[in-house]
Design a protein around this motif. Structure first.
Motif, PDB file in Angstrom:
ATOM      1  N   PHE A  66       0.852  -1.201   0.000  1.00 57.21           N
ATOM      2  CA  PHE A  66       0.000   0.000   0.000  1.00 57.21           C
ATOM      3  C   PHE A  66       0.888   1.252   0.000  1.00 57.21           C
ATOM      4  N   VAL A 118       3.030   1.523  -3.323  1.00 58.67           N
ATOM      5  CA  VAL A 118       2.236   2.008  -4.468  1.00 58.67           C
ATOM      6  C   VAL A 118       1.918   3.500  -4.269  1.00 58.67           C
ATOM      7  N   ALA A 119       1.591   3.884  -3.028  1.00 61.00           N
ATOM      8  CA  ALA A 119       1.294   5.300  -2.756  1.00 61.00           C
ATOM      9  C   ALA A 119       2.486   6.171  -3.124  1.00 61.00           C
ATOM     10  N   ALA A 125       4.632   5.629  -5.366  1.00 62.23           N
ATOM     11  CA  ALA A 125       4.856   5.653  -6.822  1.00 62.23           C
ATOM     12  C   ALA A 125       3.940   6.666  -7.512  1.00 62.23           C
ATOM     13  N   VAL A 126       2.906   7.133  -6.787  1.00 60.34           N
ATOM     14  CA  VAL A 126       1.950   8.094  -7.371  1.00 60.34           C
ATOM     15  C   VAL A 126       2.582   9.494  -7.375  1.00 60.34           C
ATOM     16  N   HIS A 167       0.645   7.821   5.382  1.00 59.31           N
ATOM     17  CA  HIS A 167       0.229   6.852   4.364  1.00 59.31           C
ATOM     18  C   HIS A 167       0.411   5.421   4.856  1.00 59.31           C
TER      19      HIS A 167
END
Lengths: 159, 503
Positions: free
Chosen positions: A109, A112-113, A115-116, A130
């Motif tokens: 989680f 991926v956060a 990578a945004v 996060h």
């Protein structure tokens, strides 16, 4: 996907290459179906023939009338981030049986956060926030699925 | 009057509370990508066993209704269909949300769902026994023609390029060939991989093909996911009613399509919404922009899929043949409760039937305020949520959705592989929706064709089996009209325009 690819040469190469690939797939279906019994062979052969015919039609149309086959342009953005996301998801899925749902999903989680794309730079505080959200969300889903919906989620096998 | 007497029992505070709870549970479960109404009802099945038969059935029915509508939330706000029934809702719902009209799309979806739901239930109430006889007219050949009719929808899903849409559809048909053949028992294209023996599972495939590309594209941009709404505090109810009123024919047509397809065993809401969407886009006016955020697309899809809820119960109650996969779960619940299914149900258990229908009707009406309220808050939450939270949340839900149906790790792998494939072919201009359609209709078409052929050969009348029945001829006419009518009408319209210019 909104605008169209402007460059006719790129569009032509993409249409011809994809047409050839689908024609190849159709041919493969026909050849690979020969080992099946008559009843099991007829449908894949029909689909293979249809796929080949359509692919040839696509190639012929592209060659004869290049304006006819538009290709949508992506919304733009970073191709590298898309690749990172796909790789992260692959790692997430591959490690899920080993790390289990709770640990694996909490970890991925936050990855991926990160990578945004973000307008503000990442700070220790935002990473911690996060991470906390990831843990809470994962625990929430784990609790709901395991105890309320009786769905057995993967358990870690390496610990 | 008899109905009103029994339906009155459904207005008791206990049943009302259970109906509201069922609706909210259904909407929440249906909103999660991949958690279909079948899954929602199946996981709530044990809960219904602790209730008396009527209350338990009402509870399951409201979960079914709620989850069918809930699928539209993810479809509209994230572009990822929560359930297979709401695949077509993404086509116009998501573009509407992207331009800041997500609240309007959700309200239109809610009102359309309520209308479709009520329509299906009323048809169930009045026409159950005669309509069940209609379902029995469908043999293998009719199923084959129905599947072919479904495939003609590809034309309307092809975003302006029919050849590429057809290639995508054939790719879906090719994928449907993986696994044990329903006709010969051959292991086709499995290459000794046990995960593929049962074929490509439809739910993980749908999530992969339609949701993964959205997630991949979500991560690429720094811009916000959806436009900020102009009317943040409103459900835009009046505007929604006006938009629906302007498309009342679409609403009625989609209700009828959903109801008729719901009655045909195993056809289901996904096919109903696809057919309704295709018919709506075929009947579109020149100004309508289907696929680019036209409210008509949301109306067609949501009305049709909710109309199948009530009508799907007709073969379930009358014949014991489930109209949709979710009806199979409800059928199982009725058997556990000791309710006898079949024509005698309407004489021996009429109290259960009428109270159940009354409860469903009430729940559908209640879905309007509950759906509008939930829609308003969920919409604002999704709009305000930063992408750094939204993307991992959506990814997590995709994984859970793919896994939860069969508790299978292989399903996650299939979802991922098909998702990357869909994104890749999308870059070359091949739409993913026809792939799903091919995957969905492939087995129905093959089984129908093979069985009809076998019966025809045994009777030495293959032509008679395929073309002999009235239903077959109606379906063949629909196929021919679907293929040739739109280009013909376009041609006539062009000629008329040219003629007017000349004048």
């Amino acid at each position: 996907m909104s605008e169209l690819v402007d460059n006719p040469a790129t569009r032509r190469i993409m249409n011809l290459a994809s047409g050839a690939a689908f024609a190849g797939l159709g041919l493969f279906l026909i050849i690979a179906s020969q080992q099946f019994e008559d009843a099991g062979r007829s449908t894949p052969v029909f689909i293979g023939c249809g796929l080949m015919a359509l692919a040839v039609l696509l190639i012929v149309t592209e060659i004869a009338k290049s304006e006819f086959l538009p290709i949508p342009e992506s919304d733009g953005g970073s191709g590298r981030r898309r690749l990172v996301f796909v790789v992260l998801m692959a790692v997430w899925i591959l490690t899920l049986p080993y790390l289990g749902f709770l640990f694996g999903c909490s970890l991925m989680f936050i990855l991926v956060a990160m990578a945004v794309p973000r307008s503000k730079p990442w700070t220790i505080r935002s990473i911690a926030l996060h991470a906390l959200s990831g843990i809470i969300t994962t625990i929430g889903f784990w609790f709901a699925l395991t105890y309320l919906l009786s769905v057995p989620l993967p358990v870690p096998s390496i610990f | 009057m008899e109905f009103l007497a029994y339906a009155g029992a459904a207005t008791s505070p206990t049943i009302l509370a259970i109906a509201v709870a069922g609706l909210i549970i259904g909407i929440v479960l249906g909103a999660l990508p991949g958690l279909s109404s079948t899954f929602s009802c199946a996981v709530m099945l044990p809960v219904s066993f602790s209730m008396d038969p009527t209350t338990g059935l009402i509870f399951l029915g409201t979960v079914y209704m709620g989850s069918t509508y809930g699928g539209s939330f993810a479809a509209i706000l994230v572009g990822t269909p929560g359930t297979p029934q709401s695949i077509t809702t993404t086509f116009d719902g998501f573009p509407m949300a992207k331009r800041g009209d997500g609240g309007l799309a959700l309200s239109i979806a809610c009102i359309s769902s309520v209308f479709g739901g009520i329509f299906g239930i009323i048809v169930f109430l009045w026409l159950a026994p005669p309509m069940a006889k209609f379902a029995l007219l469908f043999g293998p050949a009719e199923y084959f023609w129905l599947a072919l009719f479904g495939l003609t929808i590809i034309a309307s899903l092809s975003e302006g390029n029919l050849i590429k849409g057809l290639v995508s559809g054939f790719l879906g048909l090719a994928l449907s060939q993986i696994g044990v053949s329903v006709v010969s028992g051959d292991m086709r294209f499995t290459y000794e991989n046990t995960a593929l023996i049962g074929g490509i599972p439809i739910i993980p495939a749908t999530i992969g093909l339609l949701c993964m590309p959205v997630a991949i594209d979500l991560i690429a941009n720094v811009t916000h996911h959806l436009e900020a709404p102009m009317h943040a505090r409103s459900t835009r109810f009046k505007e929604s009613v006006a938009a629906i009123w302007a498309r009342k024919l679409n609403l009625l047509r989609s209700s009828v399509i959903g109801t008729v397809i719901g009655i045909i065993p195993a056809a289901g809401g996904a096919i109903a919404s696809l057919v309704a969407y295709a018919e709506a886009s075929r009947a579109a006016k020149p100004d309508d922009r289907y696929g680019e955020g036209d409210p008509g697309g949301v109306i067609a899809s949501e009305t049709a899929n909710n109309a199948t809820v009530g009508s799907g119960l007709i073969p379930t109650f009358v014949l014991g043949i489930p109209g949709t996969p979710t009806d199979a779960v409800i059928l199982g619940a009725m058997m556990v409760h000791g309710v006898q299914i079949g024509p005698r149900m309407f004489s021996e258990h009429i109290d259960i039937v009428y109270t159940f229908v009354g409860g469903m009707l009430l729940a559908t009406v209640l879905m309007l305020p509950i759906g509008l309220l939930l829609g308003r808050y969920i919409y604002m939450a999704v709009v305000k949520m930063p992408k750094t939270y939204l993307v991992p949340m959506v990814t997590l839900m995709l994984l859970i959705g793919a896994f939860a149906i069969q508790n299978s790790y292989d399903d996650i792998v299939i979802m991922f592989c098909l998702g990357v494939l869909a994104w890749a072919i999308g870059r070359f201009g091949y739409p993913a929706a026809p792939v799903v359609l091919g995957l969905l209709l492939g087995p129905i078409a093959e089984q129908g064709y093979a069985q009809a052929l076998m019966i025809g050969r045994a009777k030495q009348d293959v032509g008679g089996i395929f073309f002999g029945s009235t239903v077959s001829m109606v379906l063949i006419s629909c196929i021919v009209a679907s293929i040739f009518l739109p280009p013909l009408l376009r041609k006539i319209s062009t000629l008329q325009t040219k003629g007017m210019r000349n004048v």
